[in-house]
Design an enzyme around this catalytic site. Structure first.
Site, PDB file in Angstrom:
ATOM      1  N   CYS A  44      13.172  11.798   6.474  1.00 45.51           N
ATOM      2  CA  CYS A  44      13.105  11.557   7.916  1.00 45.51           C
ATOM      3  C   CYS A  44      14.468  11.766   8.567  1.00 45.51           C
ATOM      4  O   CYS A  44      14.549  12.022   9.769  1.00 45.51           O
ATOM      5  CB  CYS A  44      12.569  10.155   8.208  1.00 45.51           C
ATOM      6  SG  CYS A  44      13.468   8.838   7.390  1.00 45.51           S
ATOM      7  N   GLU A  53       9.140   2.688  11.222  1.00 43.85           N
ATOM      8  CA  GLU A  53      10.143   3.747  11.116  1.00 43.85           C
ATOM      9  C   GLU A  53       9.389   5.057  10.955  1.00 43.85           C
ATOM     10  O   GLU A  53       8.601   5.212  10.023  1.00 43.85           O
ATOM     11  CB  GLU A  53      11.084   3.494   9.943  1.00 43.85           C
ATOM     12  CG  GLU A  53      12.056   2.347  10.182  1.00 43.85           C
ATOM     13  CD  GLU A  53      12.929   2.530  11.409  1.00 43.85           C
ATOM     14  OE1 GLU A  53      13.240   3.694  11.763  1.00 43.85           O
ATOM     15  OE2 GLU A  53      13.299   1.516  12.026  1.00 43.85           O
ATOM     16  N   LYS A  86       0.868  -1.182   0.000  1.00 38.65           N
ATOM     17  CA  LYS A  86       0.000   0.000   0.000  1.00 38.65           C
ATOM     18  C   LYS A  86       0.906   1.234   0.000  1.00 38.65           C
ATOM     19  O   LYS A  86       1.485   1.596   1.022  1.00 38.65           O
ATOM     20  CB  LYS A  86      -0.896  -0.007   1.245  1.00 38.65           C
ATOM     21  CG  LYS A  86      -1.505   1.359   1.625  1.00 38.65           C
ATOM     22  CD  LYS A  86      -2.417   1.940   0.540  1.00 38.65           C
ATOM     23  CE  LYS A  86      -3.015   3.278   1.006  1.00 38.65           C
ATOM     24  NZ  LYS A  86      -2.139   4.430   0.681  1.00 38.65           N
ATOM     25  N   GLU A 102       8.627  17.613  14.100  1.00 34.68           N
ATOM     26  CA  GLU A 102       9.108  17.359  12.742  1.00 34.68           C
ATOM     27  C   GLU A 102       8.320  18.211  11.757  1.00 34.68           C
ATOM     28  O   GLU A 102       7.096  18.130  11.682  1.00 34.68           O
ATOM     29  CB  GLU A 102       8.957  15.883  12.397  1.00 34.68           C
ATOM     30  CG  GLU A 102       9.588  15.523  11.062  1.00 34.68           C
ATOM     31  CD  GLU A 102       9.509  14.046  10.762  1.00 34.68           C
ATOM     32  OE1 GLU A 102      10.502  13.501  10.259  1.00 34.68           O
ATOM     33  OE2 GLU A 102       8.461  13.436  11.028  1.00 34.68           O
TER      34      GLU A 102
END
Length: 486
Positions: free
Chosen positions: A292, A258, A183, A389
């Site tokens: 990231c 993650e 997906k 973030e």
């Protein structure tokens, strides 16, 4: 933003189940648009039904039995074929990535080439050891370990690395005998379809890899509630990752998460400033900061702070922002309108919190989702721009008076994905290596990036504490079986 029915039909991408491209029974689609030119439709993507998700898992479960029985070298031959096809189609698929999520064409080609290398690395894994002989207390017995596949693995991937991340999950899953239901993120579903096309062209057996597209909430829930799923590997936001982890725990299946990062770079007083500036820019602003592992917090010793700042501002001002299809462009757009709004909102938050915007942080006029790189100073660790973030081209300068203060400040985060330091002093290097709470630490190199043969993953809230890539991938995608033969 209108387009003809003929144009839409030519750009329609199906879902891939049991070795066949099919149109979803829902009849519902969504448009993937170019963030550098939102009037351009890159592709029309199907919205899968829950029944189709269930069918994908059903056929993957059936295919697992025969796929797992193949030898490791035989499975590796399939991956090698896929790598060769991807290499042949590299420029085409890289251009699709650039059009779909905005990454510059140079970076897109580099990522596609990395995808080829990942497939070849794991093709070789089929020839490597999967166990150990262990001495038994019984002299007439043989005891050893081997590894067994898990079954069907759900793979849920983000939009920022639409080739590398799916492949560094899919390739180890397959080489160790699992089958996959993928997906991808909606923003990069066309790129994902082209990757799956490579598996189809390589005649990978039916049901071994399947592709479903559509709503993350709908499909994600369907995947995690399916009785055939045995593991899920996810890269994305902390909010979604934790939800997936809870669902997987309740189901009793393996999960690998993650998630976010707020990655620091420390610039010591003895650093090579030109190198540190170059790496800070590359680590923080390439891919429009949408990594990231991107550098976010720049922690600089007070003795060289002003000199470093001036060099950073001067070099950042040279960055060309625009459509990544043009070779002269260094930084492309944010991947979507919503991502652009997120970045701009954080820039406003930084101003309101008292940080000083030295440069950039402005939306570029025009249709695309462009913003100039933002550099803040007078940033404190309590500010949201120093803690949350942003996933955009925003750098936060922070001044310190010692290496001890720098490491303490670098560790003052809920995240622990990557970190780097610039210094010529061995003791400072060792202190940083030993004391930094991050899964990836780099010395005199940018915070972003890890070589494919090395383990990758974070500490604290950045990860579920498993590791991806390299030989470490075998730990997640297999179970150990101990064998005793009398």
């Amino acid at each position: 933003m209108s387009t003809t029915n003929q144009e839409k039909a030519s750009k329609l991408y199906g879902i891939y189940i049991n070795g066949e491209w099919v149109n979803s029974v829902t009849g519902q689609v969504y448009e993937s648009r170019n963030p550098a030119n939102p009037s351009e439709i890159v592709g029309i993507v199907q919205k899968s039904s829950i029944e189709e998700v269930n069918e994908a898992f059903k056929v993957a479960n059936i295919a697992h039995k025969s796929w797992a029985r193949l030898s490791g070298p035989t499975r590796g031959e399939y991956l090698l074929k896929v790598s060769n096809i991807l290499e042949e189609r590299l420029e085409e698929i890289a251009l699709t990535m650039t059009k779909e999520m905005g990454k510059t064409i140079a970076e897109a080609k580099g990522e596609a080439a990395r995808g080829v290398a990942i497939l070849r690395y794991y093709a070789g894994e089929g020839m490597r050891s999967v166990g150990d002989v262990i001495p038994s207390s019984d002299r007439d017995a043989l005891m050893f370990t081997t590894r067994t596949s898990l079954g069907v693995v759900g793979v849920i991937t983000p939009w920022n690395f639409p080739i590398a991340i799916p492949l560094w999950k899919i390739a180890p899953a397959l080489i160790y005998g699992n089958t996959v239901v993928l997906k991808p993120a909606n923003e990069t579903s066309v790129t994902a379809a082209k990757i799956v096309e490579c598996f189809d062209q390589a005649n990978v057996p039916k049901g071994v890899i399947n592709l479903v597209t559509g709503s993350g909430a709908v499909i994600g829930d369907a995947m995690l509630s399916n009785p055939h799923i045995k593991a899920v590997t996810f890269t994305g936001s902390n909010t979604v990752g934790k939800q997936i982890g809870r669902q997987a725990f309740d189901r009793g299946i393996k999960y690998q998460l993650e998630m976010g990062g707020k990655n620091p770079v420390i610039v010591a007083g003895d650093a090579d400033l030109d190198l540190a500036v170059e790496a800070t820019i590359n680590g923080g602003l390439k891919s429009t900061g949408q990594k990231c592992t991107a550098t976010s917090r720049v922690i600089v010793h007070e003795s060289i702070y002003e000199e470093f700042k001036e060099k950073l501002l001067s070099e950042t001002a040279k960055i060309t922002v625009g459509n990544g299809e043009q070779s002269s462009i260094w930084m492309g757009p944010c991947a979507s309108a919503s991502q652009l709004e997120t970045v701009l909102s954080y820039i406003e938050v930084g101003k309101q919190e008292g940080a000083v915007l030295l440069q950039g942080g402005k939306r570029v006029e025009g249709e695309g989702y462009f913003v100039t790189p933002a550099i803040f100073e007078n940033v404190t660790s309590e500010m949201r721009i120093a803690r949350e973030e942003i996933f955009g081209p925003v750098l936060c300068l922070m001044k310190v008076s010692s290496i001890e203060e720098a490491i303490e400040l670098a560790n003052d985060s809920e995240f622990g994905l990557s970190a780097s330091i610039f210094t010529t002093n061995i003791q400072k290097m060792l202190s940083f290596i030993n004391e930094m709470d991050a899964g990836l630490v780099r010395i005199n190199a940018e915070s972003a990036g890890v070589e494919l043969q090395a383990p990758f993953g974070g500490m604290k809230q950045s990860s579920s504490h498993s590791r991806e890539q390299g030989r470490a991938a075998i730990e997640f995608f297999t179970s150990i079986k101990t064998v005793f033969v009398k």
